[in-house]
Design a protein around this motif. Structure first.
Motif, PDB file in Angstrom:
ATOM      1  N   ALA A   1       0.835  -1.200   0.000  1.00  0.00           N
ATOM      2  CA  ALA A   1       0.000   0.000   0.000  1.00  0.00           C
ATOM      3  C   ALA A   1       0.871   1.252   0.000  1.00  0.00           C
ATOM      4  N   GLN A   2       1.928   1.254   0.797  1.00  0.00           N
ATOM      5  CA  GLN A   2       2.852   2.381   0.826  1.00  0.00           C
ATOM      6  C   GLN A   2       3.472   2.578  -0.556  1.00  0.00           C
ATOM      7  N   GLU A   3       3.902   1.482  -1.170  1.00  0.00           N
ATOM      8  CA  GLU A   3       4.525   1.545  -2.486  1.00  0.00           C
ATOM      9  C   GLU A   3       3.562   2.143  -3.501  1.00  0.00           C
ATOM     10  N   SER A   4       2.314   1.682  -3.498  1.00  0.00           N
ATOM     11  CA  SER A   4       1.363   2.157  -4.502  1.00  0.00           C
ATOM     12  C   SER A   4       0.992   3.626  -4.292  1.00  0.00           C
ATOM     13  N   LYS A   5       1.112   4.141  -3.074  1.00  0.00           N
ATOM     14  CA  LYS A   5       0.848   5.559  -2.833  1.00  0.00           C
ATOM     15  C   LYS A   5       1.965   6.425  -3.401  1.00  0.00           C
ATOM     16  N   ARG A   6       3.150   5.875  -3.470  1.00  0.00           N
ATOM     17  CA  ARG A   6       4.307   6.655  -3.908  1.00  0.00           C
ATOM     18  C   ARG A   6       4.658   6.405  -5.370  1.00  0.00           C
ATOM     19  N   ILE A   7       4.062   5.371  -5.982  1.00  0.00           N
ATOM     20  CA  ILE A   7       4.224   5.121  -7.419  1.00  0.00           C
ATOM     21  C   ILE A   7       2.834   5.184  -8.038  1.00  0.00           C
ATOM     22  N   ALA A   8       2.609   6.207  -8.840  1.00  0.00           N
ATOM     23  CA  ALA A   8       1.322   6.351  -9.519  1.00  0.00           C
ATOM     24  C   ALA A   8       1.501   5.969 -10.983  1.00  0.00           C
ATOM     25  N   VAL A   9       0.668   5.042 -11.452  1.00  0.00           N
ATOM     26  CA  VAL A   9       0.710   4.636 -12.854  1.00  0.00           C
ATOM     27  C   VAL A   9      -0.385   5.412 -13.576  1.00  0.00           C
ATOM     28  N   LEU A  10       0.031   6.260 -14.525  1.00  0.00           N
ATOM     29  CA  LEU A  10      -0.896   7.144 -15.231  1.00  0.00           C
ATOM     30  C   LEU A  10      -1.171   6.635 -16.640  1.00  0.00           C
ATOM     31  N   ASN A  11      -2.400   6.870 -17.124  1.00  0.00           N
ATOM     32  CA  ASN A  11      -2.667   6.551 -18.533  1.00  0.00           C
ATOM     33  C   ASN A  11      -2.034   7.630 -19.397  1.00  0.00           C
ATOM     34  N   ASN A  12      -2.024   7.432 -20.710  1.00  0.00           N
ATOM     35  CA  ASN A  12      -1.283   8.359 -21.575  1.00  0.00           C
ATOM     36  C   ASN A  12      -1.825   9.786 -21.538  1.00  0.00           C
ATOM     37  N   GLU A  13      -3.138   9.981 -21.383  1.00  0.00           N
ATOM     38  CA  GLU A  13      -3.675  11.345 -21.317  1.00  0.00           C
ATOM     39  C   GLU A  13      -3.199  12.054 -20.051  1.00  0.00           C
ATOM     40  N   GLU A  14      -3.266  11.356 -18.904  1.00  0.00           N
ATOM     41  CA  GLU A  14      -2.830  11.939 -17.631  1.00  0.00           C
ATOM     42  C   GLU A  14      -1.335  12.260 -17.675  1.00  0.00           C
ATOM     43  N   TYR A  15      -0.578  11.324 -18.244  1.00  0.00           N
ATOM     44  CA  TYR A  15       0.874  11.484 -18.319  1.00  0.00           C
ATOM     45  C   TYR A  15       1.246  12.669 -19.206  1.00  0.00           C
ATOM     46  N   LYS A  16       0.602  12.751 -20.380  1.00  0.00           N
ATOM     47  CA  LYS A  16       0.865  13.879 -21.295  1.00  0.00           C
ATOM     48  C   LYS A  16       0.549  15.209 -20.622  1.00  0.00           C
ATOM     49  N   ALA A  17      -0.572  15.277 -19.940  1.00  0.00           N
ATOM     50  CA  ALA A  17      -0.967  16.517 -19.261  1.00  0.00           C
ATOM     51  C   ALA A  17       0.060  16.910 -18.198  1.00  0.00           C
ATOM     52  N   ALA A  18       0.666  15.919 -17.562  1.00  0.00           N
ATOM     53  CA  ALA A  18       1.617  16.184 -16.486  1.00  0.00           C
ATOM     54  C   ALA A  18       2.996  16.609 -16.994  1.00  0.00           C
ATOM     55  N   VAL A  19       3.400  16.124 -18.179  1.00  0.00           N
ATOM     56  CA  VAL A  19       4.782  16.363 -18.619  1.00  0.00           C
ATOM     57  C   VAL A  19       4.949  17.332 -19.779  1.00  0.00           C
ATOM     58  N   GLN A  20       3.982  17.435 -20.658  1.00  0.00           N
ATOM     59  CA  GLN A  20       4.166  18.265 -21.845  1.00  0.00           C
ATOM     60  C   GLN A  20       4.207  19.745 -21.496  1.00  0.00           C
ATOM     61  N   GLY A  21       5.286  20.394 -21.943  1.00  0.00           N
ATOM     62  CA  GLY A  21       5.441  21.821 -21.731  1.00  0.00           C
ATOM     63  C   GLY A  21       5.759  22.211 -20.296  1.00  0.00           C
TER      64      GLY A  21
END
Length: 113
Positions: free
Chosen positions: A12-32
């Protein structure tokens, strides 16, 4: 603490600190954005195509992996990806052991990008 609760507690601790994002969420977080974006594939895979502004730290080159991640800010989120999501998740678990506080992984890897 029982063995089961310690096992599930750490998961549970591990999953709170590692978030697996789908491609839309990931793009929104990193682009620009100015984020710690890391491609953990090999140099050849990276050369064949990568996400803009990603740095390449090869998961399979363990000495360089530890040295390179040692230079990043452990308090800032790290965004990882590989080809399919397997290596980057293994890398994320290593980063937790190294003291990184928040790690984001791209579900399905670069092939989903």
């Amino acid at each position: 603490m029982s063995l089961l609760s310690s096992l599930f507690g750490s998961k549970a601790q591990e999953s709170k600190r590692i978030a697996v994002l789908n491609n839309e969420e990931y793009k929104a977080a990193v682009q620009g954005k100015n984020v710690q974006l890391v491609d953990v594939r090999t140099a050849n895979e990276y050369k064949m195509g990568h996400i803009e502004n990603a740095i390449n730290i090869d998961f399979f080159n363990s000495a360089n992996f530890l040295k390179s991640f040692g230079k990043l800010d452990k308090e800032k989120p790290v965004y990882l990806y590989c080809q399919s999501g397997n290596r980057s998740y293994k890398a994320a678990k290593l980063l937790l052991k190294m003291g990184f506080s928040k790690i984001f992984d791209l579900r399905g890897g670069y092939v989903r990008w």
